[in-house]
Design a protein around this motif. Structure first.
Motif, PDB file in Angstrom:
ATOM      1  N   ILE A 132       0.861  -1.190   0.000  1.00  0.00           N
ATOM      2  CA  ILE A 132       0.000   0.000   0.000  1.00  0.00           C
ATOM      3  C   ILE A 132       0.895   1.236   0.000  1.00  0.00           C
ATOM      4  O   ILE A 132       1.772   1.365   0.863  1.00  0.00           O
ATOM      5  N   HIS A 133       0.676   2.114  -0.964  1.00  0.00           N
ATOM      6  CA  HIS A 133       1.423   3.372  -1.029  1.00  0.00           C
ATOM      7  C   HIS A 133       0.398   4.485  -0.838  1.00  0.00           C
ATOM      8  O   HIS A 133      -0.530   4.624  -1.627  1.00  0.00           O
ATOM      9  N   CYS A 134       0.522   5.231   0.259  1.00  0.00           N
ATOM     10  CA  CYS A 134      -0.421   6.341   0.445  1.00  0.00           C
ATOM     11  C   CYS A 134       0.343   7.616   0.795  1.00  0.00           C
ATOM     12  O   CYS A 134       1.372   7.572   1.476  1.00  0.00           O
ATOM     13  N   SER A 135      -0.169   8.723   0.268  1.00  0.00           N
ATOM     14  CA  SER A 135       0.527   9.995   0.473  1.00  0.00           C
ATOM     15  C   SER A 135      -0.407  11.157   0.193  1.00  0.00           C
ATOM     16  O   SER A 135      -1.273  11.078  -0.681  1.00  0.00           O
ATOM     17  N   TRP A 136      -0.225  12.248   0.946  1.00  0.00           N
ATOM     18  CA  TRP A 136      -0.920  13.503   0.606  1.00  0.00           C
ATOM     19  C   TRP A 136       0.093  14.541   0.116  1.00  0.00           C
ATOM     20  O   TRP A 136      -0.206  15.718   0.042  1.00  0.00           O
ATOM     21  N   LEU A 137       1.298  14.045  -0.237  1.00  0.00           N
ATOM     22  CA  LEU A 137       2.346  14.939  -0.732  1.00  0.00           C
ATOM     23  C   LEU A 137       2.874  14.347  -2.033  1.00  0.00           C
ATOM     24  O   LEU A 137       3.947  13.753  -2.071  1.00  0.00           O
ATOM     25  N   ASP A 138       2.091  14.483  -3.088  1.00  0.00           N
ATOM     26  CA  ASP A 138       2.421  13.824  -4.353  1.00  0.00           C
ATOM     27  C   ASP A 138       1.859  14.671  -5.497  1.00  0.00           C
ATOM     28  O   ASP A 138       0.765  15.226  -5.373  1.00  0.00           O
ATOM     29  N   PRO A 139       2.586  14.743  -6.619  1.00  0.00           N
ATOM     30  CA  PRO A 139       2.075  15.585  -7.712  1.00  0.00           C
ATOM     31  C   PRO A 139       0.884  14.973  -8.440  1.00  0.00           C
ATOM     32  O   PRO A 139       0.132  15.688  -9.112  1.00  0.00           O
ATOM     33  N   HIS A 140       0.713  13.646  -8.326  1.00  0.00           N
ATOM     34  CA  HIS A 140      -0.350  12.976  -9.091  1.00  0.00           C
ATOM     35  C   HIS A 140      -1.521  12.622  -8.201  1.00  0.00           C
ATOM     36  O   HIS A 140      -1.325  12.284  -7.039  1.00  0.00           O
ATOM     37  N   LYS A 141      -2.728  12.651  -8.789  1.00  0.00           N
ATOM     38  CA  LYS A 141      -3.858  12.075  -8.068  1.00  0.00           C
ATOM     39  C   LYS A 141      -4.046  10.664  -8.623  1.00  0.00           C
ATOM     40  O   LYS A 141      -4.490  10.491  -9.759  1.00  0.00           O
ATOM     41  N   ILE A 142      -3.659   9.675  -7.831  1.00  0.00           N
ATOM     42  CA  ILE A 142      -3.779   8.276  -8.272  1.00  0.00           C
ATOM     43  C   ILE A 142      -4.645   7.527  -7.276  1.00  0.00           C
ATOM     44  O   ILE A 142      -4.454   7.637  -6.052  1.00  0.00           O
ATOM     45  N   ARG A 143      -5.598   6.791  -7.803  1.00  0.00           N
ATOM     46  CA  ARG A 143      -6.461   5.903  -7.002  1.00  0.00           C
ATOM     47  C   ARG A 143      -6.508   4.602  -7.774  1.00  0.00           C
ATOM     48  O   ARG A 143      -7.413   4.389  -8.571  1.00  0.00           O
ATOM     49  N   LYS A 144      -5.499   3.762  -7.572  1.00  0.00           N
ATOM     50  CA  LYS A 144      -5.374   2.619  -8.464  1.00  0.00           C
ATOM     51  C   LYS A 144      -4.950   1.365  -7.708  1.00  0.00           C
ATOM     52  O   LYS A 144      -4.182   1.456  -6.745  1.00  0.00           O
ATOM     53  N   MET A 145      -5.459   0.227  -8.129  1.00  0.00           N
ATOM     54  CA  MET A 145      -4.955  -1.032  -7.587  1.00  0.00           C
ATOM     55  C   MET A 145      -4.713  -2.046  -8.698  1.00  0.00           C
ATOM     56  O   MET A 145      -5.412  -2.026  -9.722  1.00  0.00           O
ATOM     57  N   SER A 191      -2.058 -15.953 -11.279  1.00  0.00           N
ATOM     58  CA  SER A 191      -1.279 -16.938 -12.044  1.00  0.00           C
ATOM     59  C   SER A 191      -1.695 -16.970 -13.515  1.00  0.00           C
ATOM     60  O   SER A 191      -0.891 -17.300 -14.384  1.00  0.00           O
ATOM     61  N   GLU A 192      -2.957 -16.591 -13.815  1.00  0.00           N
ATOM     62  CA  GLU A 192      -3.430 -16.650 -15.206  1.00  0.00           C
ATOM     63  C   GLU A 192      -3.575 -15.281 -15.845  1.00  0.00           C
ATOM     64  O   GLU A 192      -3.329 -15.108 -17.029  1.00  0.00           O
ATOM     65  N   LYS A 193      -4.084 -14.304 -15.035  1.00  0.00           N
ATOM     66  CA  LYS A 193      -4.315 -12.962 -15.584  1.00  0.00           C
ATOM     67  C   LYS A 193      -3.919 -11.904 -14.563  1.00  0.00           C
ATOM     68  O   LYS A 193      -3.699 -12.215 -13.387  1.00  0.00           O
ATOM     69  N   MET A 194      -3.919 -10.656 -15.037  1.00  0.00           N
ATOM     70  CA  MET A 194      -3.612  -9.527 -14.165  1.00  0.00           C
ATOM     71  C   MET A 194      -4.727  -8.517 -14.367  1.00  0.00           C
ATOM     72  O   MET A 194      -5.273  -8.411 -15.478  1.00  0.00           O
ATOM     73  N   VAL A 195      -5.080  -7.785 -13.312  1.00  0.00           N
ATOM     74  CA  VAL A 195      -6.210  -6.871 -13.447  1.00  0.00           C
ATOM     75  C   VAL A 195      -5.906  -5.566 -12.723  1.00  0.00           C
ATOM     76  O   VAL A 195      -5.264  -5.562 -11.672  1.00  0.00           O
ATOM     77  N   THR A 196      -6.348  -4.459 -13.326  1.00  0.00           N
ATOM     78  CA  THR A 196      -6.173  -3.164 -12.663  1.00  0.00           C
ATOM     79  C   THR A 196      -7.529  -2.510 -12.467  1.00  0.00           C
ATOM     80  O   THR A 196      -8.449  -2.704 -13.260  1.00  0.00           O
ATOM     81  N   PHE A 197      -7.639  -1.719 -11.397  1.00  0.00           N
ATOM     82  CA  PHE A 197      -8.830  -0.910 -11.141  1.00  0.00           C
ATOM     83  C   PHE A 197      -8.332   0.515 -10.956  1.00  0.00           C
ATOM     84  O   PHE A 197      -7.605   0.810 -10.007  1.00  0.00           O
ATOM     85  N   ASP A 198      -8.687   1.387 -11.909  1.00  0.00           N
ATOM     86  CA  ASP A 198      -8.251   2.778 -11.846  1.00  0.00           C
ATOM     87  C   ASP A 198      -9.481   3.656 -11.606  1.00  0.00           C
ATOM     88  O   ASP A 198     -10.276   3.902 -12.518  1.00  0.00           O
ATOM     89  N   ASP A 199      -9.598   4.147 -10.374  1.00  0.00           N
ATOM     90  CA  ASP A 199     -10.801   4.909 -10.012  1.00  0.00           C
ATOM     91  C   ASP A 199     -10.786   6.329 -10.578  1.00  0.00           C
ATOM     92  O   ASP A 199     -11.780   7.052 -10.472  1.00  0.00           O
ATOM     93  N   MET A 200      -9.668   6.748 -11.181  1.00  0.00           N
ATOM     94  CA  MET A 200      -9.627   8.072 -11.803  1.00  0.00           C
ATOM     95  C   MET A 200     -10.197   8.032 -13.218  1.00  0.00           C
ATOM     96  O   MET A 200     -10.463   9.081 -13.811  1.00  0.00           O
ATOM     97  N   GLU A 201     -10.345   6.853 -13.759  1.00  0.00           N
ATOM     98  CA  GLU A 201     -10.965   6.715 -15.092  1.00  0.00           C
ATOM     99  C   GLU A 201     -12.463   6.947 -14.953  1.00  0.00           C
ATOM    100  O   GLU A 201     -13.077   6.416 -14.021  1.00  0.00           O
ATOM    101  N   ALA A 202     -13.050   7.696 -15.863  1.00  0.00           N
ATOM    102  CA  ALA A 202     -14.481   7.998 -15.746  1.00  0.00           C
ATOM    103  C   ALA A 202     -15.336   6.759 -15.962  1.00  0.00           C
ATOM    104  O   ALA A 202     -16.280   6.503 -15.209  1.00  0.00           O
ATOM    105  N   THR A 203     -15.002   5.966 -16.985  1.00  0.00           N
ATOM    106  CA  THR A 203     -15.850   4.806 -17.275  1.00  0.00           C
ATOM    107  C   THR A 203     -15.061   3.494 -17.339  1.00  0.00           C
ATOM    108  O   THR A 203     -15.491   2.497 -16.777  1.00  0.00           O
ATOM    109  N   GLU A 204     -13.898   3.522 -17.984  1.00  0.00           N
ATOM    110  CA  GLU A 204     -13.168   2.251 -18.185  1.00  0.00           C
ATOM    111  C   GLU A 204     -12.284   1.968 -16.978  1.00  0.00           C
ATOM    112  O   GLU A 204     -11.055   2.097 -17.029  1.00  0.00           O
ATOM    113  N   LYS A 205     -12.915   1.623 -15.866  1.00  0.00           N
ATOM    114  CA  LYS A 205     -12.177   1.541 -14.601  1.00  0.00           C
ATOM    115  C   LYS A 205     -11.382   0.247 -14.457  1.00  0.00           C
ATOM    116  O   LYS A 205     -10.367   0.226 -13.779  1.00  0.00           O
ATOM    117  N   ILE A 206     -11.867  -0.820 -15.105  1.00  0.00           N
ATOM    118  CA  ILE A 206     -11.187  -2.112 -14.936  1.00  0.00           C
ATOM    119  C   ILE A 206     -10.571  -2.581 -16.241  1.00  0.00           C
ATOM    120  O   ILE A 206     -11.199  -2.465 -17.308  1.00  0.00           O
TER     121      ILE A 206
END
Ligand code: NAD
Length: 342
Positions: free
Chosen positions: A220-233, A238-253
């Protein structure tokens, strides 16, 4: 409960409490009866917006009202335990904003009290109600990424800089609750490193690694002193990888059909032992919905229909133990600490 409307009071109508007032006022099967805050001006603002609610600066008025069946606590974290304990003692189902308490011992008292009184205790782990997180949970549980290996989360931005808690306590509760939920295992160690740049003894940035009983890991990386607004996991399986980007308006996953496999066939040449796979990237359609509205309705439904709560007191306790372990590790130069010590 043999009825179809729940009488709710919100205690604390500050920065976040206002959102809870708005959502409980609009929720199905809910009668928002009271808003309580020490600040009479905040109450006057809420009364203007919702003329049907009763207001009071005294918690006793809310707890003494027999019609109030459930209390939502959105006051500052140090006051959570005292208010939630009184609320449960008064026989009210209780929803407490995150984190449940400052001490795991206090969280345990609340869990026991709720159990003893047969009341619901819920914690505002908002991200567990995000439709994208629900999608991830369903996908992982049905084997959609194979065996989950590890995940990492980034919750960074410039501000809000808090003066009474560090970035770990302010920002990480959401991520801790989600990593435990998605990986479905118990945390056994927390190793956290951070630095205090703006204020003495208050970490602005924290990097924490949580290890789980079954060998999975989360960072977990958390900070209130960063140039970017990132909300991502990112979750790597073993078979696939998945991202969830909450800054994306619609294509979050995004699901990546990528992976690596080791061949144990002795006839395989050394160069072919590790095979990497670079497949398609799929952006699934995820249902929309405001997480806070879904969270408030979940609380009401669970109380009225007697269903289990997704972010119950046990979950709140687990998060507080990880927070305490992380805090101890931060002050011990990153030494791994077992949350079970708390
Ligand atoms: N879920 C989320 O994403 C999220 C986001 C922000 C804050 N929060 C949580 O919400 C809670 C409140 O945070 P905030 O930023 O709104 O704080 P805030 O200081 O803006 O508001 C707290 C309010 O509680 C009132 N209060 C304090 N003691 C009281 C008492 N005994 N009786 C009645 N009112 C009392 C204060 O007057 C104040 O208006 C915290 O637990 C915080 O962690 C959650």
């Amino acid at each position: 409960m043999d009825k179809d409307t729940l009488n709710v009071a919100v205690v604390g109508a500050g920065y976040w409490g206002k959102n809870l007032v708005r959502n409980f006022a609009a929720a199905k099967r809910c009668n928002l009866k009271y808003v309580c805050d020490l600040d009479a001006k905040l109450l006057a603002d809420q009364k203007k917006k919702f003329p049907f609610v009763e207001t009071s600066t005294k918690l006793e008025d809310v707890l003494g009202d027999r019609e109030v069946e459930a209390v939502v606590v959105a006051t500052g974290v140090p006051t959570h335990f005292g208010i939630a304990e009184k609320s449960l003692e008064a026989g009210k189902h209780t929803y407490v904003e995150k984190p449940l308490t400052l001490k795991a011992g206090d969280a345990r008292v609340l869990v026991e009290l709720a159990k003893e009184k047969g009341l619901k205790l819920m914690v505002g782990h908002l991200l567990k109600y995000h439709p994208a997180v629900s999608y991830l949970k369903e996908t992982i549980d049905k084997g959609g990424i194979g065996q989950p290996y590890y995940m990492y989360t980034q919750r960074v931005n410039l501000g809000v800089v808090r003066q009474n808690e560090n970035a770990w306590w302010s920002l990480a509760p959401h991520d801790i609750s989600v990593v435990c939920y998605l990986l479905g295992s118990e945390p056994v160690s927390v190793a956290a490193q951070g630095q205090c740049y703006l204020q003495k003894d208050i970490e602005d940035v924290v990097f924490a690694t949580i290890k789980f009983a079954d060998g999975k890991t989360a960072n977990i990386h958390c900070s209130w002193l960063d140039p970017h607004k990132i909300r991502k996991m990112t979750v790597v399986g073993s078979e696939k990888m998945v991202t969830f980007d909450d800054m994306e308006a619609t294509e979050k996953i995004r699901m990546y059909d990528k992976g690596a496999a080791i061949k144990h066939d002795i006839t395989t040449s050394y160069a072919d032992i590790i095979s990497l796979r670079f497949g398609d990237i799929v952006i699934p359609k995820v249902p929309s919905g405001e997480p806070l509205a879904l969270e408030c309705e979940h609380f009401i439904d669970c109380v009225l229909d007697g269903k289990p709560i997704r972010s119950d007191g046990i979950d709140g306790l687990r998060v507080v133990r990880v927070l305490e372990a992380g805090q101890k590790s931060l002050k011990s130069n990153g030494e791994p600490i077992n949350p079970e010590d708390f």
